[in-house]
Scaffold this active site. Structure first.
Site, PDB file in Angstrom:
ATOM      1  N   ASN A 148     -20.872   1.224  -3.483  1.00 57.86           N
ATOM      2  CA  ASN A 148     -20.390   2.438  -4.278  1.00 57.86           C
ATOM      3  C   ASN A 148     -19.261   2.759  -4.439  1.00 57.86           C
ATOM      4  O   ASN A 148     -18.996   1.732  -3.848  1.00 57.86           O
ATOM      5  CB  ASN A 148     -21.200   4.176  -4.394  1.00 57.86           C
ATOM      6  CG  ASN A 148     -20.508   4.998  -4.775  1.00 57.86           C
ATOM      7  OD1 ASN A 148     -20.046   5.113  -5.744  1.00 57.86           O
ATOM      8  ND2 ASN A 148     -19.642   5.586  -3.844  1.00 57.86           N
TER       9      ASN A 148
ATOM     10  N   ALA B 228      37.682 -22.658  -6.862  1.00 53.77           N
ATOM     11  CA  ALA B 228      36.945 -22.141  -5.578  1.00 53.77           C
ATOM     12  C   ALA B 228      38.029 -21.420  -5.360  1.00 53.77           C
ATOM     13  O   ALA B 228      39.010 -21.256  -4.848  1.00 53.77           O
ATOM     14  CB  ALA B 228      37.188 -23.465  -5.760  1.00 53.77           C
TER      15      ALA B 228
ATOM     16  N   THR C 202     -14.344  14.093  -0.429  1.00 56.45           N
ATOM     17  CA  THR C 202     -13.907  13.295  -1.864  1.00 56.45           C
ATOM     18  C   THR C 202     -14.823  15.049  -2.682  1.00 56.45           C
ATOM     19  O   THR C 202     -14.207  14.709  -3.483  1.00 56.45           O
ATOM     20  CB  THR C 202     -14.766  12.306  -2.040  1.00 56.45           C
ATOM     21  OG1 THR C 202     -16.004  12.267  -1.752  1.00 56.45           O
ATOM     22  CG2 THR C 202     -14.192  10.569  -1.303  1.00 56.45           C
TER      23      THR C 202
ATOM     24  N   ARG D 243      -6.376   4.424   7.821  1.00 59.11           N
ATOM     25  CA  ARG D 243      -6.593   2.983   8.770  1.00 59.11           C
ATOM     26  C   ARG D 243      -5.262   2.478   7.877  1.00 59.11           C
ATOM     27  O   ARG D 243      -4.938   1.276   8.115  1.00 59.11           O
ATOM     28  CB  ARG D 243      -7.489   2.318   7.877  1.00 59.11           C
ATOM     29  CG  ARG D 243      -9.089   3.068   8.166  1.00 59.11           C
ATOM     30  CD  ARG D 243     -10.269   2.483   7.423  1.00 59.11           C
ATOM     31  NE  ARG D 243     -10.763   3.885   5.764  1.00 59.11           N
ATOM     32  CZ  ARG D 243     -11.675   4.120   5.860  1.00 59.11           C
ATOM     33  NH1 ARG D 243     -12.345   2.906   5.494  1.00 59.11           N
ATOM     34  NH2 ARG D 243     -11.258   5.109   4.169  1.00 59.11           N
TER      35      ARG D 243
ATOM     36  N   GLU E 284     -23.120   6.578   3.504  1.00 60.84           N
ATOM     37  CA  GLU E 284     -22.500   5.828   3.620  1.00 60.84           C
ATOM     38  C   GLU E 284     -22.388   4.545   4.473  1.00 60.84           C
ATOM     39  O   GLU E 284     -22.642   5.234   5.083  1.00 60.84           O
ATOM     40  CB  GLU E 284     -20.949   7.863   4.318  1.00 60.84           C
ATOM     41  CG  GLU E 284     -20.862   7.747   3.253  1.00 60.84           C
ATOM     42  CD  GLU E 284     -19.974   7.065   1.832  1.00 60.84           C
ATOM     43  OE1 GLU E 284     -18.494   6.299   2.106  1.00 60.84           O
ATOM     44  OE2 GLU E 284     -20.757   7.042   0.497  1.00 60.84           O
TER      45      GLU E 284
ATOM     46  N   ARG F  85      54.349 -18.244  -3.162  1.00 60.77           N
ATOM     47  CA  ARG F  85      53.824 -18.960  -1.616  1.00 60.77           C
ATOM     48  C   ARG F  85      55.047 -19.384  -1.552  1.00 60.77           C
ATOM     49  O   ARG F  85      56.546 -19.812  -1.904  1.00 60.77           O
ATOM     50  CB  ARG F  85      52.914 -20.003  -1.360  1.00 60.77           C
ATOM     51  CG  ARG F  85      52.870 -21.044  -2.528  1.00 60.77           C
ATOM     52  CD  ARG F  85      51.809 -21.760  -2.845  1.00 60.77           C
ATOM     53  NE  ARG F  85      52.218 -23.512  -3.683  1.00 60.77           N
ATOM     54  CZ  ARG F  85      51.387 -23.427  -5.212  1.00 60.77           C
ATOM     55  NH1 ARG F  85      50.093 -23.114  -5.159  1.00 60.77           N
ATOM     56  NH2 ARG F  85      51.952 -23.921  -5.174  1.00 60.77           N
TER      57      ARG F  85
END
Ligand code: UD1
Ligand code: CA
Length: 455
Positions: free
Chosen positions: A169, A379, A79, A15, A154, A439
């Site tokens: 249960n 920065a 089970t 499921r 069940e 630079r």
């Protein structure tokens, strides 16, 4: 040994419509079966047997650290058949506590009460039941006129009047070991699902006039079983609520519990404030007096005291005391910040150590770097740590000042107290107490703008 616990976790979990075995679906950051194991341990049972089958390897691997015994149910025949597989592993204990791997909301007190009741009643089988507002999907407890347990039916085998019964249960039971394993051999699979139901053993025991009991628990929330994704989401919401409540009891402020998602293994010190839209995941540890959030996601990280983290992503990182992070910082695995560090907006740090009181306030990438104490990174600075083939290290010694928009082409080292000029691309090591500039000289052409506009 008085008690063993058997956790049934071999089912396919059809499921769930999932490739992942059902019992490994996480609830509050941890596989659901791990929650069951932990609660059984907390109830004081040490011998824990996990019945595995579907996705067996994955389940065994995921639970390898939990000190449980694995037994295999090759085919998932129900089970009752699943419990049968634990016969040898459980034979040295007088009683067995049986649980399903899909009920992660269990509480240890509830298990202890069941065991106590089972012993008081001197029963060979005791079923843990509760009244459910919506019993759909669960087995129903059928009692006779005197109120004694007759059998369990069940959902799929129940008639209309049985379906109306609200007592369900939980799938949790105590059994006398010697007796239960003998009786399991007598089960048949004459039912709508063609399975060997564990629940049918109740009828068999009744017919032999054995003492069977029901312990009706007032706490229906904690036995919530997960068969589909809606039930998974419900369990998640309950567990998150419990975690938040516990943390608040311990002195953590959670401004908006509804938008705060904290995994079950997280630890947080008192007087820390968690602001809205925050997720704290894995085994994260956070100290005292921190402000976390709004809008932060922290996973598997260690965070000291007096730390502020705003709108940031922190993954497998270590943050010392008195640090300030964000807004919009990204700390990736191996980021280690010593105390008093500031990491500002749009800064990414990867596998780097940042020394005491250093600052990386804006727009930077720092990867594979060792940054000393009192360093300021301007920065827009980035470490160019990757040449397309390999990664290289950058070392910035104590007191270094990196000018804005520098490119640090690794491997490279900037000596103590040195500077780089803004906009420089640094490819060679720099000695201590120096300035590195790279630079072209600036040229000013006077009147250029006026001339261009006349044309
Ligand atoms: C079961 C009970 C039901 C109870 C409910 C509580 C039975 C027949 N029904 O129904 O009465 O109300 O739990 O949540 O017992 N498993 C195996 N091997 C198998 C089949 C199942 O190990 O062959 C395991 C599953 O992995 C799961 C647990 O047993 O952890 C329960 O199985 P599931 O199919 O979820 O049973 P339910 O239909 O919920
Ligand atoms: Ca179930």
């Amino acid at each position: 040994m008085k008690y063993s616990a058997v956790i049934l976790a071999a089912g396919k979990g059809v499921r769930m419509v999932s490739k992942l075995p059902k019992v490994l679906h996480p609830v509050a950051g941890k596989p659901m079966v791990a929650h069951v194991i932990n609660q059984v341990k907390a109830a004081g049972i040490e011998n824990i047997i996990l019945v595995v089958g579907s996705g067996r390897q994955e389940v065994e691997e995921a639970m390898s650290g939990e000190q449980v015994h694995f037994v295999v149910q090759e085919q998932q025949l129900g089970t009752g058949h699943a419990l049968m597989q634990a016969r040898t592993a459980a034979k040295h204990s007088e009683q067995v506590l049986v649980l399903a791997g899909d009920t992660p909301l269990l509480k240890p007190e509830m298990l202890k009460k069941l065991i106590q009741f089972h012993e008081q009643q001197k029963a060979v089988a005791t079923v843990l039941s509760c009244e459910a507002e919506d019993p759909f999907g669960y087995g129903r407890i059928i009692r006779n006129q005197e109120g004694f347990l007759e059998c369990i039916v069940e959902e799929k085998d129940a008639d209309v009047s049985q379906k109306a019964i609200k007592e369900i249960n939980s799938g949790i039971y105590c059994f006398n070991t010697g007796i239960i394993f003998d009786k399991l051999a007598n089960l048949n699979n004459n039912n709508s699902q063609g399975e060997y139901y564990l629940t049918e053993v109740i009828e068999i025991l009744k017919k032999e006039n054995k003492q069977v009991a029901v312990y009706l628990s007032p706490d229906s929330e904690s036995i919530h079983g997960i068969n589909d994704r809606q039930q998974l989401a419900y369990a998640e919401s309950i567990l998150r609520q419990r975690i938040n409540i516990q943390l608040m009891k311990e002195g953590v402020s959670i401004v908006d519990p509804l938008t705060t998602f904290i995994d079950s293994e997280v630890k947080i010190g008192n007087d820390t404030v968690i602001l809205p839209f925050t997720m704290i995941e894995g085994k994260t540890v956070i100290g005292t007096n921190c402000r976390i959030g709004p809008s932060s996601r922290i996973s598997s990280s260690l965070i000291g005291n007096n730390v502020n983290i705003e709108s940031s992503r922190i993954l497998e990182a270590k943050i010392g005391d008195d640090c300030n992070i964000g807004p919009y910082a990204y700390l990736r695995p191996g980021a280690v910040l010593h105390s008093g560090v500031k990491i500002g907006d749009f800064v990414e740090i990867k596998k780097s150590v940042i020394g005491e009181n250093s600052k990386i306030p804006h727009l930077s990438y720092v990867g594979d770097a060792q940054v000393g104490k009192g360093v300021n990174i301007g920065a827009g600075t980035i470490t160019c740590n990757y040449d397309g083939f390999n990664k290289y290290n950058t070392v910035l010694e104590d007191g270094v000042f990196i000018g804005s928009n520098s490119n640090l082409v690794a491997p490279v080292k900037i000596g103590k107290n040195s500077y780089t000029g803004a906009g420089s691309t640094i490819t060679r090591d720099v000695e201590e107490d120096s300035l590195a500039v790279e630079r072209a000289a600036q040229k000013n052409i006077i009147g250029w703008a006026k001339r261009i506009k006349k044309q």
